[in-house]
Design an enzyme around this catalytic site. Structure first.
Site, PDB file in Angstrom:
ATOM      1  N   HIS A 188       0.819  -1.217   0.000  1.00  0.00           N
ATOM      2  CA  HIS A 188       0.000   0.000   0.000  1.00  0.00           C
ATOM      3  C   HIS A 188       0.855   1.270   0.000  1.00  0.00           C
ATOM      4  O   HIS A 188       0.430   2.315   0.486  1.00  0.00           O
ATOM      5  CB  HIS A 188      -0.961   0.013   1.201  1.00  0.00           C
ATOM      6  CG  HIS A 188      -2.066  -0.991   1.074  1.00  0.00           C
ATOM      7  ND1 HIS A 188      -2.848  -1.385   2.129  1.00  0.00           N
ATOM      8  CD2 HIS A 188      -2.510  -1.688   0.003  1.00  0.00           C
ATOM      9  CE1 HIS A 188      -3.731  -2.284   1.706  1.00  0.00           C
ATOM     10  NE2 HIS A 188      -3.544  -2.487   0.425  1.00  0.00           N
ATOM     11  N   HIS A 191     -13.204  -1.437  -4.073  1.00  0.00           N
ATOM     12  CA  HIS A 191     -13.464  -2.753  -3.466  1.00  0.00           C
ATOM     13  C   HIS A 191     -14.971  -2.780  -3.274  1.00  0.00           C
ATOM     14  O   HIS A 191     -15.498  -2.293  -2.275  1.00  0.00           O
ATOM     15  CB  HIS A 191     -12.731  -2.907  -2.135  1.00  0.00           C
ATOM     16  CG  HIS A 191     -11.241  -3.023  -2.302  1.00  0.00           C
ATOM     17  ND1 HIS A 191     -10.379  -3.234  -1.262  1.00  0.00           N
ATOM     18  CD2 HIS A 191     -10.460  -2.961  -3.414  1.00  0.00           C
ATOM     19  CE1 HIS A 191      -9.134  -3.301  -1.715  1.00  0.00           C
ATOM     20  NE2 HIS A 191      -9.162  -3.120  -3.014  1.00  0.00           N
ATOM     21  N   ASP A 195      -9.429   0.124 -11.863  1.00  0.00           N
ATOM     22  CA  ASP A 195      -8.343  -0.295 -10.974  1.00  0.00           C
ATOM     23  C   ASP A 195      -7.344  -1.086 -11.801  1.00  0.00           C
ATOM     24  O   ASP A 195      -7.577  -2.248 -12.118  1.00  0.00           O
ATOM     25  CB  ASP A 195      -8.961  -1.147  -9.839  1.00  0.00           C
ATOM     26  CG  ASP A 195      -7.939  -1.570  -8.795  1.00  0.00           C
ATOM     27  OD1 ASP A 195      -6.789  -1.128  -8.873  1.00  0.00           O
ATOM     28  OD2 ASP A 195      -8.336  -2.350  -7.909  1.00  0.00           O
ATOM     29  N   HIS A 207      -1.439 -11.531  -1.184  1.00  0.00           N
ATOM     30  CA  HIS A 207      -2.786 -10.956  -1.275  1.00  0.00           C
ATOM     31  C   HIS A 207      -3.661 -11.791  -2.204  1.00  0.00           C
ATOM     32  O   HIS A 207      -3.177 -12.696  -2.894  1.00  0.00           O
ATOM     33  CB  HIS A 207      -2.730  -9.486  -1.713  1.00  0.00           C
ATOM     34  CG  HIS A 207      -2.108  -9.232  -3.048  1.00  0.00           C
ATOM     35  ND1 HIS A 207      -2.729  -9.532  -4.233  1.00  0.00           N
ATOM     36  CD2 HIS A 207      -0.911  -8.692  -3.393  1.00  0.00           C
ATOM     37  CE1 HIS A 207      -1.956  -9.167  -5.248  1.00  0.00           C
ATOM     38  NE2 HIS A 207      -0.833  -8.667  -4.769  1.00  0.00           N
ATOM     39  N   GLU A 233      -5.574  -9.647 -10.388  1.00  0.00           N
ATOM     40  CA  GLU A 233      -4.361  -8.911 -10.047  1.00  0.00           C
ATOM     41  C   GLU A 233      -3.302  -9.731  -9.319  1.00  0.00           C
ATOM     42  O   GLU A 233      -2.960  -9.445  -8.174  1.00  0.00           O
ATOM     43  CB  GLU A 233      -4.712  -7.677  -9.211  1.00  0.00           C
ATOM     44  CG  GLU A 233      -5.628  -7.911  -8.024  1.00  0.00           C
ATOM     45  CD  GLU A 233      -5.879  -6.619  -7.250  1.00  0.00           C
ATOM     46  OE1 GLU A 233      -4.909  -5.972  -6.840  1.00  0.00           O
ATOM     47  OE2 GLU A 233      -7.065  -6.256  -7.067  1.00  0.00           O
ATOM     48  N   ARG A 253       3.117  -6.370 -10.078  1.00  0.00           N
ATOM     49  CA  ARG A 253       1.697  -6.744 -10.072  1.00  0.00           C
ATOM     50  C   ARG A 253       1.135  -6.351 -11.437  1.00  0.00           C
ATOM     51  O   ARG A 253       1.558  -5.337 -12.019  1.00  0.00           O
ATOM     52  CB  ARG A 253       0.932  -6.030  -8.951  1.00  0.00           C
ATOM     53  CG  ARG A 253      -0.565  -6.363  -8.922  1.00  0.00           C
ATOM     54  CD  ARG A 253      -1.269  -5.990  -7.605  1.00  0.00           C
ATOM     55  NE  ARG A 253      -1.264  -4.575  -7.281  1.00  0.00           N
ATOM     56  CZ  ARG A 253      -0.479  -4.000  -6.393  1.00  0.00           C
ATOM     57  NH1 ARG A 253       0.399  -4.712  -5.715  1.00  0.00           N
ATOM     58  NH2 ARG A 253      -0.534  -2.704  -6.172  1.00  0.00           N
ATOM     59  N   TYR A 285       6.371 -10.296  -4.962  1.00  0.00           N
ATOM     60  CA  TYR A 285       7.084  -9.249  -4.218  1.00  0.00           C
ATOM     61  C   TYR A 285       8.241  -9.914  -3.481  1.00  0.00           C
ATOM     62  O   TYR A 285       8.018 -10.688  -2.558  1.00  0.00           O
ATOM     63  CB  TYR A 285       6.130  -8.562  -3.228  1.00  0.00           C
ATOM     64  CG  TYR A 285       4.811  -8.203  -3.889  1.00  0.00           C
ATOM     65  CD1 TYR A 285       4.656  -7.009  -4.601  1.00  0.00           C
ATOM     66  CD2 TYR A 285       3.734  -9.097  -3.861  1.00  0.00           C
ATOM     67  CE1 TYR A 285       3.462  -6.724  -5.247  1.00  0.00           C
ATOM     68  CE2 TYR A 285       2.535  -8.814  -4.510  1.00  0.00           C
ATOM     69  CZ  TYR A 285       2.405  -7.629  -5.200  1.00  0.00           C
ATOM     70  OH  TYR A 285       1.220  -7.353  -5.851  1.00  0.00           O
ATOM     71  N   GLU A 341      -2.670  -5.916 -13.090  1.00  0.00           N
ATOM     72  CA  GLU A 341      -4.078  -5.894 -12.674  1.00  0.00           C
ATOM     73  C   GLU A 341      -4.970  -5.360 -13.784  1.00  0.00           C
ATOM     74  O   GLU A 341      -4.711  -4.293 -14.336  1.00  0.00           O
ATOM     75  CB  GLU A 341      -4.233  -5.000 -11.424  1.00  0.00           C
ATOM     76  CG  GLU A 341      -5.684  -4.812 -11.000  1.00  0.00           C
ATOM     77  CD  GLU A 341      -5.828  -4.079  -9.665  1.00  0.00           C
ATOM     78  OE1 GLU A 341      -4.942  -3.269  -9.321  1.00  0.00           O
ATOM     79  OE2 GLU A 341      -6.834  -4.325  -8.987  1.00  0.00           O
TER      80      GLU A 341
HETATM   81  N1  GLY Z   1      -5.926  -0.447  -5.903  1.00  0.00           N
HETATM   82  C1  GLY Z   1      -6.534  -1.236  -4.927  1.00  0.00           C
HETATM   83  C2  GLY Z   1      -6.478  -2.643  -5.261  1.00  0.00           C
HETATM   84  O1  GLY Z   1      -5.808  -3.030  -6.191  1.00  0.00           O
HETATM   85  O2  GLY Z   1      -7.135  -3.442  -4.668  1.00  0.00           O
HETATM   86 MN    MN Z   2      -7.518  -4.087  -7.099  1.00  0.00          MN
HETATM   87 MN    MN Z   3      -5.204  -1.820  -7.792  1.00  0.00          MN
END
Ligand code: GLY
Ligand code: MN
Ligand code: MN
Length: 437
Positions: free
Chosen positions: A240, A358, A268, A347, A385, A406, A389, A408
């Site tokens: 984050h 979200h 996103d 994640h 996504e 990442r 890391y 996404e």
């Molecule tokens: N940008 C927030 C997420 O990827 O969940």
């Molecule tokens: Mn996301």
């Molecule tokens: Mn994101």
């Protein structure tokens, strides 16, 4: 305004006869003296009204007997002096007309109206325990009704939680929503391409952030959907990270996770690219692995598939790659069973997306004891996504240290599979290197 009145009708049809639902929009929030955060309406309130002013409440009354259903808006009154300072406001009469409510009243009349409306109502639907202010206000209304008990009036004997009903509706995007989300995805994709074009060794993360924001706004998007992450070098391993203040060094990757909000809908996107325009061999190895994981996840997205299948497919691909590249030792079964891959992939592979980045909606069938993953259906929108890391650690090959990647994208489940909303952002090694040349 038809989509909004249709949604109110669909919600009303789920309510008990003679019950009342109440949903307010978001409060205005002070940033510091005489300065407020940019105002953003409540998503579910907007979903049911299309109304974007603050200080507004929607009340729905379900039909009973000969009494028809009612949609009632409470909003700010017209006020010349305020409008000179802060701009136009509809006021109840124009709002009723423009947004198709049955009635509209000044927000100051809400408490008195609710006492009347809740008299002899069969149930009250509201957001349970979402805010102390709202709970106290509901209690005041109910107390007001109870005071009338000597006249034979009863307070609603049932309180129901409203959000689960609205959340389930919001989970399925209609045609109008899908069109806005596609446009939001296109704008965000353009922003990522723009940031790649502006990248060069020595650039600061905030300079790339500025390019993203510029591209969002010049295309009419009102906000970033969340604080952009522009993470270079080791910062890419901070999930984050959003200080966005480091100078990017030659040879490093830049991970950008950013999307705009357009007309109330989020996008996103994450892309990861080499600041100098050429992937090193270690960077390329891990990048191709994450891309393969995303492809594996995509292959698991179709109506009837479990929501969690995409994550499981991505994890399996990533775990095998971690073994192949010497990040982990052992067997694939062992790495999966012991969740050893979480050292480098900690994640989930996605989330619902819509009005909120979200977005609302349950991920599991909570009615069943074993709470299985719910099945995908057309109209559901989600992100895909996967990432990797690699923080420096004993036993981890040094060529991979500080690489964070990442990738996404956003999709909407369709009859045949899914529609990709964010395909305009360069993604393969060849596409990224060609663009940055
Ligand atoms: N940008 C927030 C997420 O990827 O969940
Ligand atoms: Mn996301
Ligand atoms: Mn994101």
């Amino acid at each position: 305004m038809k989509p909004y009145s249709d949604r109110r009708a669909r919600l009303l049809a789920q309510m008990e006869p003679g019950s009342v639902a109440v949903i307010g929009t978001a409060p205005e929030v002070a940033r510091n003296a005489d300065s407020e955060y940019p105002y953003r309406h409540d998503s579910s309130f907007y979903y049911l009204t299309g109304f974007t002013e603050p200080q507004a409440v929607l009340v729905l009354v379900a039909p009973r007997g000969s009494a028809a259903a009612q949609s009632i808006l409470f909003c700010r009154e017209k006020h010349l002096e305020s409008e000179i300072w802060d701009g136009y406001r509809y006021g109840p009469d124009a709002a009723r007309e423009a947004f198709g409510f049955d009635f509209a009243f000044p927000i100051g009349a809400l408490d008195e109206h609710m006492v009347r409306q809740l008299s002899n109502a069969s149930a009250l639907y509201a957001a349970a325990a979402r805010s102390a202010d709202a709970s106290a206000q509901q209690q005041r209304w109910l107390e007001g009704v109870r005071k009338l008990s000597r006249s034979g009036i009863t307070a609603p004997p049932v309180l129901r939680d409203l959000p689960p009903l609205v959340d389930e509706m919001r989970l399925f995007k209609d045609e109008q929503e899908r069109a806005i989300m596609l446009r939001a995805g296109q704008i965000s994709a353009g922003a990522h391409a723009r940031a790649m074009r502006c990248a060069r060794p020595g650039v600061h993360e905030y300079e790339l952030e500025a390019e993203l924001l510029h591209e969002f706004r010049r295309n009419g998007a009102q906000f970033p959907a969340y604080t952009p992450i522009v993470a270079s070098g080791p910062n890419a391993c901070v999930l984050h990270y959003n200080a966005n203040n480091r100078q990017v060094q030659d040879g490093e990757l830049v991970l950008i996770d950013a999307g705009c909000e357009l007309d109330g809908y989020a996008s996103d996107i994450t892309r990861t690219f080499p600041v100098n325009g050429r992937f090193s061999s270690a960077q390329r190895e891990l990048y191709e692995l994450v891309l393969a994981a995303q492809q594996a996840a995509f292959a698991a997205i179709a109506p009837g598939r479990k929501y969690h299948d995409a994550h499981d497919a991505a994890v399996r691909m990533l775990a095998q790659g971690m073994l192949d590249f010497g990040l982990l030792q052992g067997t694939l079964d062992d790495v999966l069973a012991e969740k050893k891959y979480t050292q480098f992939y900690m994640h989930g592979t996605g989330h619902w997306i819509g009005m909120d980045v979200h977005d609302v909606g349950v991920y599991r069938d909570t009615a069943r004891d074993d709470k299985p993953s719910r099945l995908l259906q057309p109209g559901m929108a989600l992100t895909v996504e996967p990432g990797i890391y690699v923080r420096p650690a004993a036993g981890v090959p040094e060529q991979y240290w500080n690489i964070g990647i990442r990738i996404e994208d956003d999709v909407i489940v369709s009859d045949g599979g899914f529609q990709l909303l964010t395909g305009g952002a360069p993604k393969t090694v060849a596409e990224i290197e060609a663009l940055m040349k």
